[in-house]
Motif scaffolding. Structure first.
Motif, PDB file in Angstrom:
ATOM      1  N   PHE B 649       0.834  -1.205   0.000  1.00  0.00           N
ATOM      2  CA  PHE B 649       0.000   0.000   0.000  1.00  0.00           C
ATOM      3  C   PHE B 649       0.871   1.258   0.000  1.00  0.00           C
ATOM      4  O   PHE B 649       0.534   2.258  -0.644  1.00  0.00           O
ATOM      5  N   LYS B 651       3.856   1.500  -1.309  1.00  0.00           N
ATOM      6  CA  LYS B 651       4.454   1.613  -2.646  1.00  0.00           C
ATOM      7  C   LYS B 651       3.462   2.215  -3.648  1.00  0.00           C
ATOM      8  O   LYS B 651       3.800   3.075  -4.438  1.00  0.00           O
ATOM      9  N   PHE B 652       2.203   1.748  -3.562  1.00  0.00           N
ATOM     10  CA  PHE B 652       1.239   2.175  -4.583  1.00  0.00           C
ATOM     11  C   PHE B 652       0.344   3.307  -4.096  1.00  0.00           C
ATOM     12  O   PHE B 652      -0.876   3.263  -4.240  1.00  0.00           O
ATOM     13  N   SER B 653       0.960   4.313  -3.507  1.00  0.00           N
ATOM     14  CA  SER B 653       0.314   5.591  -3.198  1.00  0.00           C
ATOM     15  C   SER B 653      -0.929   5.486  -2.333  1.00  0.00           C
ATOM     16  O   SER B 653      -1.942   6.126  -2.599  1.00  0.00           O
ATOM     17  N   ALA B 654      -0.917   4.636  -1.305  1.00  0.00           N
ATOM     18  CA  ALA B 654      -2.072   4.577  -0.411  1.00  0.00           C
ATOM     19  C   ALA B 654      -1.616   4.621   1.037  1.00  0.00           C
ATOM     20  O   ALA B 654      -1.699   3.627   1.753  1.00  0.00           O
ATOM     21  N   LEU B 657      -4.136   3.485   3.729  1.00  0.00           N
ATOM     22  CA  LEU B 657      -4.326   2.042   3.810  1.00  0.00           C
ATOM     23  C   LEU B 657      -3.147   1.395   4.501  1.00  0.00           C
ATOM     24  O   LEU B 657      -3.314   0.473   5.307  1.00  0.00           O
TER      25      LEU B 657
END
Lengths: 129, 939
Positions: B649, B651-654, B657
């Protein structure tokens, strides 16, 4: 990258399903937890994978990631925790009421191998107590 | 806004609101609940009073609110003549029954429960008669089935009461489903569920292709409720109810609901050959069957039950004639039947109450012991038999007249009048039996109690009803004519026809039929002993209950067979079916997919770290499965999976989360560790290789399907709806963290639901763990003794030092949540971790001493705050949960923003903290309690 994430979701789903189909409560709880991870990542990925795009309004930002799946998954994580907690306590209650942790409340299912050394001991200890 | 714009829904709902009070009042005073019920009934009457003048002027009042306009479901109530007549019957007879029941119920019976059910039933009945929207009517219809079930099974300890109630529920509830189907069809034909529209489109409905199915479905609802042949058998078995219930349900209300529907739908459905045949034949058969069987019942209430059937059949038959004057007679007889049958049931109750039996073979010569009651019974029974100068005579004369004029075809010219007279003969005979057998006919035979007159107020309701029978019988024009005229007019939806309520119509055929019925009825009664003997031999065994039981048993066996074939009563096959079924459905959809599986979106290059992390995650997942027999190891492996998901989460811009996942992960692992202490440390190996193979195939196909599904989505572009959220987060919601603004503002209702679920999970866990004692092992898997020093000093010191810091982080995360990653959920989890680590490090006793907060209270305060935030915006005139925000400028701090969403988020925070801490601490206490057991055992 997409291949990788899809594989990760797939492996977690497969493992989760397999564990959910087991005969004892603890692996089933683990399986459902694993499935919850898989579902959360899957839902999250529906917003497509974005690296370096925030979901926070910022005039300097080059672009934004999709905030909607994030909001959905955030509550899903918390609810999944509530469900896991409920299930594990249900498992405890079942063990206390039925005296074993088989999903059907059987003392020892006929299609299980003869219990290991440790289990025999646990059972005998339980009958003593 | 005057009372006249909302008094109808209020009247229908008031009894429901009063019901809990009736149940609650009985704690303080046994009779208080009777008072609550009585006063509620009077209040409801008072609520309807302002509408009466309009109704008598011939107006129809409709009060409606739009609810789900897309499917035509409005909250809509109406009152017209017919509705008013029924509402008055329901409330006035209800009031009398309430007074009567207060003396009838014994000290052992729970008054609160009785009156609460009674009020709910009354509300449901009012709902039926006052509904303008048909779907709403069906809802109230089902409510009467449920509440009458509760009333009939009031004496739960009696098997016959439980069986009778279950049968009534099965039959009337099933009929309710048919009615729903009928109403849906009606709505489909007319294009509206509003009664006004339906009543205006009679020709459209009767000419439609779907008329017959609609009619049959609606009639199924009517016949089951009004106990018409062949669904009549539930009514006699419902006599296991306390007599006040029978008096209410079977005179004025429950069984009249079906009749009411016939009157209501008269303009929309009646007049066709299908209607005439179906309705008249059911009515005629029920009329004859009920009258015949009633004579042979030795049970007082049994006699009345079959007589009720017979009279319901009479009314149904009148509706079947489909003429306007028949409708007048039907509605008139509804009123009359309600009065005389209500009083007769009450008399039966008095006799049962005072003598201890209802068996007419034992009850004889009671006239000497209870002359007052006897006189009342005689008048009411005479009305039932149709003796002149009583109300029953008038409506019966009208009925005979209609029976003659309806028999148009030469073949039927004498059949229907003859059959109807036959029923009337039996009616006279059983009415005579009710009087002669009970009050005269020699001396009583070993009664359990010596009978005497009941308390005065137990007789007063009967007095009132009997006086009404007399007054209506003598002066019908003054008493009944006005309400009857408006009721008939609103049932027909046109002006009421000319009808005459005079006592004397001259010498005519109906009078002759009455005379024949009276004379032959007496004759039949005198030869009754011979008839009894003959009946014992023949028709005695004919019972619908046997057929019903047989059908029920067959259905149960069939459903059990089907279920057993699927899940073999164990969980594993059941889960296999669910997952396998979902898989098959999903895979079928794949094959219906025409475009290429993988889309043409430009994919991202994988970097080394992500690759490495994914590999670790995959290995950890597989290890969880492979090593799941060693539970602790599996738990560690799954912990690794959760952590890497959190990193993903990040890593992928969250970031939101990631924070949530991380804190949930900690809490989950602690929870599972606590639980694992009480569960076996190992899972035994399963032997069945078939199952391994099957599960393996299912898991692998699930994995492969999910892989392709994910790829098919990820490799395509899409147009999200999130643009709206991103554009409006700041100007509309006052926050820059879009995820948080969605949670607390755009989709705040969802979040409210979710915290409610979390709160419920917490409470359920609390309930399940209450009083639970589990065996706590003294040794671990490898035979090592568990340490008795649960609180290592280093951890104690560290957690105490870290505690304020962690709380500060939680507050920080909470406050910035609206604008930067964070918010109530995450802050709540962090605060929970802070609290739980105190419990873990220092023990429950130590922590509880210092933290005197009841987590139940935290949960409900949280829910309250979140809900109130929403309600406040409603009061200001905005939709539920609208956020308001403003900017303040303080010295030093500068300009900052205050949003009402932060209050909502506070609610979320409190619920999360409350539920999480409660769950873990309750589980911790369990080990605490179990440790103590062990210590005691050792000592």
């Amino acid at each position: 990258m997409e291949w990788l994430i899809a594989s990760v979701i797939a492996v977690m789903t497969g493992c989760g399903v397999y564990l959910t189909l087991r005969a004892r409560t603890f692996p089933v709880v683990l399986g459902l937890t694993m499935l919850a991870y898989a579902v959360n990542v899957f839902l999250f990925a529906m917003g497509r994978l974005q690296v370096g795009f925030p979901a926070v309004i910022d005039p300097a930002a080059a672009g934004y990631t999709d905030p909607l799946p994030q909001a959905l998954v955030l509550t899903a994580i918390v609810i999944a925790f509530g469900m896991t907690a409920f299930l594990i306590v249900l498992a405890l209650k079942a063990r206390s009421e039925l005296g074993n942790d088989h999903v059907d409340g059987l003392h020892r299912s006929e299609d299980e191998r003869k219990a290991t050394r440790h289990n025999t001991k646990t059972d005998s200890e339980r009958s003593e107590s | 806004m005057s009372l006249l714009s909302f008094n109808l829904p209020l009247a229908a709902l008031l009894p429901f609101f009063a019901a809990p009070f009736a149940a609650w009042a009985t704690r303080y005073n046994r009779l208080a609940s009777a008072w609550v019920a009585g006063i509620t009934t009077l209040l409801t009457l008072a609520l309807l009073f302002p509408s009466m003048a309009f109704v008598f002027a011939g107006e129809t009042i409709i009060q409606q609110w739009s609810w789900l306009p897309s499917i035509g479901f409005n909250i809509a109530f109406r009152i017209d003549g017919l509705a008013l007549l029924f509402a008055l019957l329901i409330l006035l007879i209800g009031l009398l029954v309430i007074i009567y029941a207060r003396y009838y119920l014994s000290a052992k019976d729970s008054m609160g429960r009785f009156y609460a059910y009674m009020l709910m039933f009354m509300g449901s009945m009012l709902g039926i008669v006052l509904s303008e929207n048909l779907l709403q009517l069906v809802v109230f219809w089902e409510l009467t089935s449920i509440t009458s079930f509760l009333l009939i099974s009031y004496w739960q300890h009696r098997q016959d009461a439980r069986q009778g109630a279950r049968m009534a529920l099965a039959v009337t509830g099933g009929g309710g489903l048919a009615l729903l189907g009928g109403v849906l069809l009606l709505g489909h034909i007319v294009g509206s569920y509003q009664l006004t529209d339906v009543l205006a489109s009679g020709d459209l409905i009767k000419g439609h292709d779907l008329y017959l199915p609609t009619l049959v479905l609606i009639l199924l609802g009517v016949f089951t409720k009004s106990a018409q042949f062949p669904f009549h058998f539930w009514l006699p078995h419902a006599m296991a109810a306390p007599t006040p219930v029978s008096a209410y349900l079977h005179s004025a209300t429950m069984v009249k609901a079906g009749i009411f529907l016939l009157a209501r739908f008269f303009p929309a459905l009646s007049g066709t050959p299908e209607w005439v045949w179906l309705v008249s034949s059911a009515g005629l058969i029920t009329l004859l069957l009920g009258a015949y069987v009633a004579l042979f019942k030795h049970d007082l209430k049994g006699l009345l039950a079959y007589s009720t059937l017979s009279h319901l059949g009479l009314i149904t038959l009148l509706f079947g004639f489909s003429s306007e004057l028949a409708l007048v007679a039907a509605i008139f007889h509804i009123i009359n039947h309600a009065t005389f049958k209500g009083s007769l049931f009450m008399v039966a109750g008095i006799i049962d109450h005072e003598s201890g039996t209802r068996d007419m073979r034992k009850l004889n010569g009671l006239f000497k012991m209870m002359p007052h009651t006897a006189v009342l019974a005689m008048i009411a029974a005479a009305a039932m038999a149709g003796v002149p100068l009583l109300n029953g005579f008038l409506s019966k004369e009208m009925f005979f007249e209609q029976a003659i004029s309806a028999s148009g075809t030469p073949l039927a010219i004498w059949t229907i009048p003859a059959l109807v007279t036959l029923a009337a003969i039996f009616s006279v005979a059983y009415s005579l039996r009710f009087i002669h057998d009970v009050f005269f006919n020699g001396e009583p035979i070993d009664l359990p109690k010596t009978p005497h007159e009941p308390p005065r107020f137990m007789k007063i309701p009967v007095d009132i009803l009997v006086v009404l029978c007399l007054l209506v019988g003598v002066a019908p024009m003054y008493l009944i004519s006005p309400i009857l005229t408006v009721a008939v007019a609103s049932s027909l939806q046109t002006a009421a026809p000319e009808f005459s309520l005079a006592i004397w119509h001259g010498f005519n055929i109906p009078l002759l039929m009455s005379f024949i019925a009276l004379v032959l009825g007496v004759a039949v009664y005198t030869v009754r002993h011979r008839l009894f003997a003959w009946n014992e031999k023949g028709l005695h065994s004919l019972d619908g209950k046997a057929v019903f039981d047989w059908l029920l048993w067959k259905t149960i066996r069939l459903s059990k067979k089907v279920t057993d074939a699927f899940d073999q009563t164990t969980l594993q096959p059941a889960v296999t079916w669910v997952i396998g079924g979902a898989l098959v459905l999903g895979i079928i959809t794949f094959f219906q997919f025409n475009s290429p599986l993988i889309g043409d979106r430009v994919m991202m290059e994988a970097d080394v770290i992500t690759l490495l992390m994914s590999l670790i995650l995959i290995v950890a997942s597989l290890l969880t499965v492979i090593l799941h027999h060693k539970r602790l190891v599996a738990l560690i492996a799954i912990g690794v999976v959760g952590l890497i998901v959190a990193l993903g989460f990040v890593k992928f811009s969250a970031p939101d989360l990631a924070l949530t996942q991380l804190s949930v992960e900690v809490v989950t692992i602690v929870l599972l560790l606590l639980a694992l202490f009480f569960l076996p440390q190992h899972t035994p190996q399963e032997r069945s290789y078939i199952r391994f193979t099957r599960d393996g195939v299912i898991s692998v196909s699930a994995a492969v399907s999910v892989f392709f599904l994910a790829m098919a989505v990820l490799s395509r572009d899409y147009s999200p709806i999130s643009g709206f959220f991103i554009d409006n987060a700041k100007p509309g919601g006052g926050g820059t963290n879009v995820v948080n603004v969605i949670l607390v503002d755009f989709r705040g209702f969802d979040t409210l639901g979710e915290i409610a679920v979390l709160a419920l999970a917490g409470l359920c866990i609390f309930a399940m763990l209450e009083g639970l004692k589990l065996f706590a092992p003294t040794k671990d898997v490898d035979g090592l003794v568990w340490s008795h020093d649960p609180h290592p000093p280093i951890m104690q010191t560290l957690t105490r030092l870290l505690f304020p810091l962690m709380l500060m982080v939680a507050v920080f995360i909470f406050l910035r949540g609206h604008n930067l990653p964070g918010g109530g959920f995450i802050a709540g989890l962090i605060a929970s971790v802070a609290l739980i680590s105190q419990y873990l490090a220092n023990g429950i006793d130590w922590t509880n001493e210092r933290l005197r907060i009841d987590m139940h209270r935290v949960i409900w305060i949280g829910l309250l705050i979140a809900t109130l935030t929403g309600v406040v915006s409603m009061f200001i005139g905005y939709p539920f949960l609208t956020t308001a925000f403003t900017y303040l400028t303080w010295p030093i701090v500068g300009k900052f923003e205050v949003a009402s969403a932060i209050a909502f988020d506070l609610g979320v925070f409190l619920v999360v903290v409350g539920a999480t801490v409660m769950i873990l601490v309750e589980l911790g206490k369990l080990s605490h309690a179990s440790h103590h057991i062990k210590q005691e055992e050792v000592n």
